[in-house]
Design an enzyme around this catalytic site. Structure first.
Site, PDB file in Angstrom:
ATOM      1  N   ASP A  32       0.864  -1.159  -0.011  1.00 28.56           N
ATOM      2  CA  ASP A  32       0.036  -0.017   0.103  1.00 28.56           C
ATOM      3  C   ASP A  32       0.871   1.192  -0.113  1.00 28.56           C
ATOM      4  O   ASP A  32       2.134   1.214  -0.152  1.00 28.56           O
ATOM      5  CB  ASP A  32      -1.045  -0.053   1.288  1.00 28.56           C
ATOM      6  CG  ASP A  32      -2.214   0.967   0.811  1.00 28.56           C
ATOM      7  OD1 ASP A  32      -1.924   1.889   0.311  1.00 28.56           O
ATOM      8  OD2 ASP A  32      -3.440   0.467   1.225  1.00 28.56           O
TER       9      ASP A  32
ATOM     10  N   HIS B 205      11.016  34.002 -16.764  1.00 32.94           N
ATOM     11  CA  HIS B 205      10.639  34.330 -18.173  1.00 32.94           C
ATOM     12  C   HIS B 205       9.388  34.420 -18.546  1.00 32.94           C
ATOM     13  O   HIS B 205       8.877  34.583 -19.610  1.00 32.94           O
ATOM     14  CB  HIS B 205      11.250  33.189 -19.111  1.00 32.94           C
ATOM     15  CG  HIS B 205      10.784  31.640 -18.841  1.00 32.94           C
ATOM     16  ND1 HIS B 205      11.514  30.503 -18.855  1.00 32.94           N
ATOM     17  CD2 HIS B 205       9.639  31.442 -18.542  1.00 32.94           C
ATOM     18  CE1 HIS B 205      10.302  29.565 -18.284  1.00 32.94           C
ATOM     19  NE2 HIS B 205       9.378  30.033 -18.178  1.00 32.94           N
ATOM     20  N   HIS B 206       8.572  34.195 -17.584  1.00 30.90           N
ATOM     21  CA  HIS B 206       7.167  34.605 -17.497  1.00 30.90           C
ATOM     22  C   HIS B 206       6.822  36.065 -17.303  1.00 30.90           C
ATOM     23  O   HIS B 206       5.906  36.630 -17.620  1.00 30.90           O
ATOM     24  CB  HIS B 206       6.248  33.715 -16.390  1.00 30.90           C
ATOM     25  CG  HIS B 206       6.486  32.276 -16.406  1.00 30.90           C
ATOM     26  ND1 HIS B 206       5.236  31.880 -17.367  1.00 30.90           N
ATOM     27  CD2 HIS B 206       7.357  31.588 -16.249  1.00 30.90           C
ATOM     28  CE1 HIS B 206       5.666  30.338 -17.104  1.00 30.90           C
ATOM     29  NE2 HIS B 206       6.774  30.327 -16.386  1.00 30.90           N
TER      30      HIS B 206
ATOM     31  N   LYS C  28      14.463  13.699 -24.249  1.00 30.56           N
ATOM     32  CA  LYS C  28      13.500  13.052 -24.048  1.00 30.56           C
ATOM     33  C   LYS C  28      12.654  12.521 -25.145  1.00 30.56           C
ATOM     34  O   LYS C  28      12.342  11.248 -25.569  1.00 30.56           O
ATOM     35  CB  LYS C  28      12.588  13.727 -23.109  1.00 30.56           C
ATOM     36  CG  LYS C  28      13.056  13.704 -21.650  1.00 30.56           C
ATOM     37  CD  LYS C  28      12.106  14.069 -20.592  1.00 30.56           C
ATOM     38  CE  LYS C  28      12.387  13.396 -19.188  1.00 30.56           C
ATOM     39  NZ  LYS C  28      12.135  12.135 -19.080  1.00 30.56           N
TER      40      LYS C  28
END
Lengths: 175, 537, 384
Positions: free
Chosen positions: B109, B305-306, B334
């Site tokens: 579990d 960068h936002h 990836k």
């Protein structure tokens, strides 16, 4: 479940909970860290009060245009302007600029101004020895005040800065 | 009471099957039950958030204001984002984690079953509280999911409730993350060394650390909003010497890793599914692990960068530009690895594989626009336009959401013992894959042509592509009803065909879960398995 | 004075003609400044790099999907790593990134260089309009959504936006600039954060209350350039466009001179005594442009969100309290003190007390408002 696993889970949880608290404290610590970072890099162009008396050698060879911009926050019912829009100064020279602010309302008003220098990275060279923006100002109904900013530009200001803008925005903080 | 006694009680519990009736779902501490709860809740919220998206797209179908007020429109964009992020995508991956991590590492579990139950119900409470703000005076928060001050401080009665709900969601996520880390660290089967763990487990381990690092920061930021509004502090208020941009820095310190919280487990599921249907081991297992760790690390140092347009000093702009561009390297690794996994495989294209391939292709598209936006000078044009809306929806919808669908199709037969209807699954895939592109691809054009995001109405030269996008949105939205039907149908018996233990051909080579009977018994791995599949090196 | 103003408005019309509706485009616009052209070049470069990488990666993927499938009897290979290949596909993207970073850095440095500007315009973001102040000439005005767009954009207005020229991209008073002049912009905001974006200039900049940001442009071609606010700033974020008209320097000088006349006329209008009828008539227009989007055209408001004007306790109560609220704003209600000139302010204050189902009967004069309102700061130029 065996006791050993129990112990290990407890240890893991304890370590992670500590990490959670550390990160929360980190978020809170970002407030002073940001101020320090801004002072070094001029991220938001905010000036700091200079406590020491600065004695620079005046560089009469160079002339910098110093521009004073006044703004009002929404709902701040003041008339506010610099007595001169722009002046020419030599680095190292102590400059005093006066401002006039009048309370247009028939009530007492407290207001605070926020300083902002642009271009940002130059802020470290603008030594603000006195500024009415360091304190909250109280205006009686209809009162007109003459306010002062005193500053010195550090003569080591890099050559490419020819014009510095000193912005002040008054915000009504009565409530 | 000591935890030891609590665990003894839990041990007794093992001897029974699940509780009867509804109470089972309220008090359950079984990882499979809780996984199911998370997934069903996420599915429900996916539809709630989807309806909000359709309100937005309906209003934007034509120029002019037809259905909602601008204020309500802003509430919809805000709530759509919050519900989808915190109510749908994150809980869905936690659901997968609950179901799969113990099965994949050979544990009976999760490490902390009671906390597991609590974190689920805390999530439900948080989301319901958030939804209740829709009915409050002044309406739901309408300042965007980023909750930027000073705008957010103009929110009506909803502000403290929205912030409190963020706290609850944060605590829920933190508890879930602690549980996942404790499970992975302490409960692996003896031979399951860290570098032999399935990639899904790896990505979740890293994600859980991200969550623990960022959720408290977000909680701190919104708490400061609360005190700014109610206790006269001035953290973000220029009138008191604060700086509204500081909030943006703190928010994105949380916010950028947060978007990776949604994408890293996506990578994990894709890396689990693609090898099974390519009938080949995953290419570059260890480079996948390192790339995931690298992306997670980079996510902490690229936040601004936002905020290229807030007026940072040049050195800051350049640093954040270079750091952001670096993300392209591990992300590229990836994508190349998934391609190499397919290369010279013996591929079949069941629904989970179709969704996974669509993920690789469309996520790459989102990656390209991400690379474009990493370059600060051009981001001055792209920022806050529909170009960025297209970008992050490509990395969220045909990436995270598609992979959630893929995972659903992939594991549902294992969990229920019933096979889904492959024809309907493929129909669902093609409807989704085509409509999602009709929905989001034209938004690139809109953004480049100059349409800002978060506007309820637009100039008429944007009309054509908005109409196309809205049509795509409605097709996409209604196609998901088919998914709902397929899920219910499968749970209720599916095609009637009995699935084998490994479900997919040779899946037992790819993971421990496929060595268990189908459907998976209520309690599994009471004693840890002594053999693990040797596919991971 | 009047002829000058007429001439200036004709000029504005001439520059605005021929662009009644822009065609839709698929790509970024090249713009009309050297920076915007550099940005466009950079955009095309990185776009083609992405297309090229896309062709290679997707090509390999689809080749594999087509040929390496079980239904074709393809037997799976069993390789799972290759250090050589992995090093190659780490190094190639790194090189590409470095090649992209170099031109990006160059453009970035140019954008930052505000030196030797010839004039300065201060831009202040307000909910939901722009304030422009020409620091050199003292010209100062607000620029908000034009009346035709504003009418058409109301919920269920029944007006087809396609019939409105430059729907949502038109303003009552555009920003006028001379061409081939290095113009420095200073940005700040009065209430919340906004962002000033004209795509043809090649950049956008946030306006932040209490702080000053800087940017520059030099427009190479005369014409009308349109943009919008790009930072969510509340309810009417989508309705505060930007219009920049770039004209020859000589024409610009004429426009500046005319603006000074406009300021004098406005000052005179504020001094004279207005009749209640005139105020109400003027106030009705001001209400439609500034108030109706929240309080609704009939004054009914929006239950739970925006209070009704009709039968409002504030409107039926003390006139000074109502004026105070309008001046300072409250919660979502913007402060109109600095946004409306004294005439419009007095007119709308009088209108809502005597229209929309209210009949209080009193009125307030522009001159009374003027003494309450923040005086427009006049610029003392310094030629030392």
């Amino acid at each position: 479940m065996n006791v050993d696993l129990e112990q290990r889970n407890k240890k893991t949880v304890r370590a992670l909970v500590i990490l959670v608290f550390v990160m929360f404290l980190f978020a809170v610590a970002l407030i002073p860290l940001y101020d320090i970072l801004c002072e070094i890099t001029g991220i938001n162009g905010k000036t700091k009060q200079e406590s020491a008396v600065l004695d620079y050698k005046i560089d009469t060879q160079r002339e910098i245009t110093l521009e004073f911009i006044t703004s009002l926050g929404a709902g701040t019912d003041l008339a506010f302007k610099a007595d001169k829009y722009e002046i020419k100064v030599h680095p190292g020279e102590v400059v005093t600029m006066s401002f006039t602010a009048s309370n247009k309302t028939d009530q007492r008003m407290t207001a605070k101004a926020n300083p902002s220098v642009t271009p940002g990275p130059s802020v470290g060279y603008v030594k603000n020895t006195e500024c009415f923006c360091f304190d909250t100002q109280v205006f009686e109904a209809g009162e007109t005040k003459h306010l002062e900013v005193q500053l010195v530009i550090n003569p080591t200001l890099p050559e490419h800065y020819k014009r510095l803008t000193f912005g002040l925005t008054f915000f009504d903080t009565t409530n | 009471m000591s935890a030891v006694t609590a665990e003894h009680e839990h041990d007794d519990h093992h001897d029974h099957g699940p509780e009867k009736g509804l109470l089972r779902w309220v008090i359950t501490t079984n990882h499979k039950d809780i996984g199911t709860l998370y997934l069903l809740f996420a599915l429900a919220m996916f539809f709630v958030g989807g309806i909000m998206a359709l309100v937005i797209r309906a209003e934007l179908f034509e120029p002019g204001m037809q259905f909602v007020s601008p204020q309500f429109f802003n509430s919809m964009t805000t709530m759509h984002a919050l519900v989808m992020v915190f109510g749908a995508v994150m809980p869905a991956f936690v659901g997968f984690a609950n179901w799969q991590i113990p099965l994949m590492i050979g544990a009976p579990d999760m490490a902390l079953p009671r906390m597991n139950n609590m974190s689920f119900w805390m999530l439900v409470g948080g989301v319901l509280l958030l939804a209740s703000t829709l009915f409050m005076e002044g309406g739901a928060p309408a300042s965007g999911w980023t909750l930027y001050p000073p705008l957010v401080l103009q929110t009506g009665a909803a502000l403290p409730f929205a912030i409190f709900s963020v706290h609850m969601l944060g605590i829920s996520s933190i508890m879930g993350a602690i549980n996942i880390i404790a499970t992975i660290f302490n409960m692996r089967a003896p031979k399951m060394t860290l570098m032999k763990m399935p990639l899904f487990v790896w990505t979740w381990l890293i994600t859980a650390f991200l969550l623990i690092a960022i959720m408290p920061v977000f909680a701190g930021a919104v708490t400061m909003l609360l005190t700014d509004r109610f206790f006269d502090t001035s953290f973000f208020n220029a009138a008191g010497g604060g700086d509204p941009v500081l909030y943006q820095h703190i928010f994105w310190f949380f916010g950028h890793p947060e978007v990776y919280v949604m994408i890293l487990p996506t990578f994990g599921v894709a890396s689990t599914i693609i090898p099974v249907f390519a009938r080949k081991p995953l290419f570059g297992y260890s480079s996948m692990v390192y790339a995931t760790a690298a992306i997670a690390f980079l996510s902490f140092i690229v936040w601004a960068h936002h905020m290229f347009t807030v007026g940072m000093p040049m050195a800051g702009e350049l640093y954040f530009m270079y750091a952001t561009m670096l993300i392209a390297i591990p992300t590229g690794v990836k994508i190349f690895n998934w391609t190499a996994t397919m290369w010279r495989g013996s591929m079949t294209f069941e629904t989970p594989m179709l969704f996974s391939i669509a993920f690789v292709v469309l996520f790459t598209m989102g990656g390209f626009t991400g690379l474009m936006m990493s370059m600060a000078p051009i981001d001055f044009q792209y920022h806050d336009t529909y170009f960025i809306v297209a970008h992050f929806h490509y990395t969220l919808v045909p990436a995270s959401v598609f992979i959630l669908m893929a995972g659903g199709y992939f594991w549902l037969p294992k969990w229920t013992g019933n096979m889904y209807d492959e024809k309907l699954g493929k129909l669902h895939f093609w409807l989704s894959a085509v409509s999602v592109n009709i929905l989001f691809f034209p938004q690139h054009f809109l953004g480049l042509a100059g349409m800002p995001r978060r506007i309820p109405d637009y100039a008429v030269q944007f009309a054509d592509w908005n109409m196309v996008s809205s049509v795509g949105a409605f097709i996409f939205g209604f196609s998901q009803l088919l998914f709902l039907y397929i899920v219910i149908h499968t749970i209720k018996g599916g095609t009637g065909e009995k699935v084998s233990d490994e479900v997919w051909e040779d899946a037992h080579k790819h993971g421990l879960e496929w060595t268990l009977p189908s459907p998976v018994p209520y309690h599994t791995f009471a004693t840890p398995p002594d053999k693990i599949p040797t596919e991971h090196f | 004075m009047k002829t000058k103003q007429l001439f200036a408005s004709l000029l504005l019309m001439a520059y605005g003609l021929g662009t009644a509706q822009a065609d839709y485009t698929l790509n970024l616009m090249e713009g009309v400044t050297s920076i915007s052209k550099d940005v466009y070049g950079l955009h095309m470069l990185v776009l083609w790099v992405c297309v090229f990488i896309g062709i290679v990666v997707f090509g390999a993927m689809f080749y594999s999907i087509y040929f390496h499938r079980k239904s074709r009897g393809y037997q799976a290979a069993n390789f799972h790593e290759s250090t050589k290949v992995e090093i190659i596909w780490t190094i190639i993207p790194t090189v590409i990134l470095i090649l992209l970073a170099i031109p990006a850095t160059k453009v970035m440095l140019q954008m930052d260089d505000t030196k030797d500007s010839e004039m300065t315009i201060k831009v202040t973001g307000w909910q939901w309009k722009w304030e422009y102040e020409y620091l050199d000439s003292g010209v100062r005005f607000f620029s908000s959504l034009d009346e035709a767009s504003n009418k058409a954009r109301q919920l269920d207005s029944g007006i087809d936006p396609r019939t409105v020229p430059n729907y949502l991209l038109n303003v009552d008073k555009p920003l006028v600039v001379p061409i081939n002049t290095k113009i420095r912009f200073l940005f700040t905001a009065a209430d919340v954060i906004h962002s000033w974006w004209v795509p043809d200039l090649g950049w956008k900049k946030d306006t932040i209350p209490g702080y000053i940001n800087e940017a520059w442009t030099s427009v190479e071609k005369a014409g009308t350039y349109r943009g919008q606010c790009t930072e969510l700033c509340g309810k009417d974020h989508g309705f505060m466009p930007i219009v920049v008209i770039a004209m020859e320097k000589a024409d610009y000088e004429v426009w500046v001179a005319a603006q000074k006349g406009v300021a004098v006329d406005a000052a005179n209008a504020a001094e004279k005594d207005w009749t209640q009828e005139d105020l109400i008539a003027q106030g009705e227009k001001v209400y439609a442009n500034n108030c109706a989007s929240c309080h609704m055209a009939d004054g009914a408001g929006l239950a739970g969100t925006f209070p009704a004007i009709t039968d409002s306790a504030v409107v039926k109560g003390d006139l000074n309290a109502q004026v105070e609220l309008m001046l300072k704003g409250k919660g979502m209600m913007p402060a109109f003190g600095q946004m409306l000139d004294p005439v419009d302010f007095a007119a709308v204050a009088t209108f809502i007390r005597n229209g929309l189902g209210n009949a209080v009967g009193d009125s307030i004069q522009p001159s009374a408002i003027k003494s309450l309102q923040a005086a427009i700061p006049t610029i003392v130029s310094d030629d030392e």
